[in-house]
Design a protein around this motif. Structure first.
Motif, short mmCIF file in Angstrom:
data_model
loop_
_atom_site.label_atom_id
_atom_site.label_comp_id
_atom_site.label_asym_id
_atom_site.label_seq_id
_atom_site.Cartn_x
_atom_site.Cartn_y
_atom_site.Cartn_z
N VAL A 50 39.81 23.52 48.36
CA VAL A 50 40.34 24.81 47.91
C VAL A 50 40.44 24.83 46.39
O VAL A 50 40.96 23.89 45.78
N SER A 51 39.94 25.90 45.78
CA SER A 51 40.00 26.07 44.32
C SER A 51 40.43 27.50 43.99
O SER A 51 39.94 28.45 44.60
N PHE A 52 41.34 27.63 43.03
CA PHE A 52 41.76 28.96 42.57
C PHE A 52 42.61 28.81 41.32
O PHE A 52 43.00 27.71 40.93
N GLU A 53 42.90 29.94 40.68
CA GLU A 53 43.81 30.00 39.55
C GLU A 53 44.93 30.98 39.87
O GLU A 53 44.72 31.97 40.55
N LEU A 54 46.12 30.68 39.36
CA LEU A 54 47.25 31.60 39.45
C LEU A 54 47.67 31.93 38.04
O LEU A 54 48.00 31.04 37.25
N ARG A 55 47.66 33.21 37.70
CA ARG A 55 47.95 33.64 36.34
C ARG A 55 49.42 34.03 36.18
O ARG A 55 50.09 34.34 37.15
N ARG A 56 49.87 34.02 34.96
CA ARG A 56 51.26 34.38 34.68
C ARG A 56 51.53 35.83 35.09
O ARG A 56 50.79 36.73 34.73
N GLY A 57 52.61 36.04 35.84
CA GLY A 57 53.00 37.37 36.26
C GLY A 57 52.19 37.93 37.41
O GLY A 57 52.37 39.08 37.80
N GLU A 58 51.33 37.11 38.02
CA GLU A 58 50.45 37.56 39.09
C GLU A 58 50.98 37.12 40.45
O GLU A 58 51.67 36.11 40.58
N THR A 59 50.64 37.90 41.47
CA THR A 59 50.89 37.50 42.85
C THR A 59 49.56 37.30 43.55
O THR A 59 48.74 38.22 43.64
N LEU A 60 49.33 36.07 44.01
CA LEU A 60 48.14 35.76 44.80
C LEU A 60 48.56 35.64 46.26
O LEU A 60 49.35 34.76 46.62
N GLY A 61 48.09 36.55 47.09
CA GLY A 61 48.39 36.51 48.51
C GLY A 61 47.40 35.62 49.25
O GLY A 61 46.21 35.59 48.91
#
Length: 376
Positions: A50-61
């Motif tokens: 699994v690969s992804f990025e989570l950015r500041r202030g973001e919601t990743l569902g």
């Protein structure tokens, strides 16, 4: 009066800047045989690449069927489980290699809200002790004489009466208990909160209240969420981007509009076709995709594409070549509504008729044999 949690020791990331980067994350649980002389005979691939990025202030569902690895992913991100392979980089530092004080410092900025509001709270501790426990571990956040006031402020922030500080968990409803769990997660002023199905055990009306609370807190404290849920409508309501997970891997990743209005992966299309539609007229003219069979065992996943055993588009290539999570060549034009990563060799908007018995496309207003794709 709203709480003002202590600031983290390091400067905050800029809006939109990645705060969490995950690369090729995997978690395998060994299967052993024997009592005295144990030997490994296989492994359960709970999370696999699994690969992804989570950015500041973001919601990743993150959505997917039960058993696809969502909760294992959540536990890996907060280091409750150690990964078998891969990297989890917080502010550029790989936290999978940390231990002791260094890991303790990182955990202050990555907190978790658990699924079950009943078992995630210690029944022998008061609400004040539960919410104040993080201050015992990180005393620099709140001096001992100031902790009661900070706990009362946190109760106020999540919509509970500060006078409830001396009550026990059994004196609260499910929604109130989840608010207590959220207050505990906020205590150390984290940058990231991992929400592992925080509303799945609640009534629909209470779900809306908790989701709206999370949205308000995100705006107030500039939080980043990884939000795991079964309910696709809840995920769309709160998420900026959505990842669809199947058997330990991401099948599709994009904005809420890209995933819900222009899905390209067959599994995502099947999930969305199973969402109930309250309008009878729209429901009658809608096509259902019914998937036959169950999700394969993560201890023995199919070769190549893991969805191929239930996919109506599957061809010989799908059994030998693992699809990459990239933008399909047919949709690479920038700005296109379907130009988002999809792990499918034959990704496409809509779909052609079944190519094998792994799926059945039911016509408008009718259902045929096979089991419907779950919205879980």
């Amino acid at each position: 009066m709203p709480a003002t949690p202590s600031q983290p020791p390091e400067p905050a990331a800029e809006p939109g800047e990645p705060v969490l980067e995950v690369r090729d994350l995997a978690k395998l649980y060994p299967l052993t045989q024997g009592v005295v002389f144990k030997r490994q005979v296989g492994a359960v691939k709970a999370v696999d690449g699994v690969s992804f990025e989570l950015r500041r202030g973001e919601t990743l569902g993150v959505v997917g069927e039960s058993g696809c690895g969502k909760s294992t992913l959540a536990r890996l991100l907060v280091n409750l489980e150690r990964p078998t392979a891969g990297e989890i980089r917080y502010r550029g530092e790989d936290i999978t290699k940390l231990s002791g004080r260094a890991l303790k410092a990182v955990r202050r900025n990555i907190q978790m809200v658990f699924q079950d509001p009943y078992t995630s709270l210690n029944p022998r501790m008061t609400v004040g002790d539960i919410i104040g426990e993080p201050f015992e571990i990180h005393p620099e956040v709140a001096p001992e004489g100031d902790r009661r006031r900070k706990v009362q402020e946190l109760l106020d922030v999540v919509g509970l009466n500060p006078e409830y500080i001396n009550r026990y968990p059994h004196q609260f409803s499910g929604g109130q208990r989840q608010r207590i769990g959220i207050a505990r997660g906020l205590a150390l002023n984290p940058e990231i909160i991992i929400c592992d199905e925080p509303v799945s055990a609640l009534d629909v009306s209470v779900q809306a209240q908790v989701v709206n609370l999370l949205a308000r807190l995100q705006e107030e404290f500039a939080l980043s969420y990884l939000f795991i849920a079964h309910d696709l409508s809840v995920v769309r309501h709160i998420s900026d981007r959505v990842a669809v997970m199947y058997l330990g891997r991401f099948a599709e990743l994009g904005t809420d509009t890209e995933i819900y209005d222009h899905p390209t992966h067959p599994y995502t299309q099947a999930l969305l076709s199973a969402v109930p539609v309250p309008d009878p007229e729209r429901r009658e003219g809608r096509e259902r995709i019914l998937l036959a069979g169950d999700v394969p065992s993560p201890a023995n996943p199919p070769s190549g594409c893991r969805f191929r055993t239930r996919c109506w588009r599957a061809e010989d290539r799908c059994a030998v070549e693992v699809p990459r999570l990239v933008v399909p060549p047919a949709f690479e034009a920038p700005g296109g509504p379907a130009a988002h990563p999809s792990a499918c060799h034959f990704a496409g908007v809509g779909g052609s008729g079944p190519r094998q018995a792994g799926a059945v496309r039911a016509g408008p207003g009718r259902q045929t044999g096979g089991s419907a794709a779950s919205t879980a």
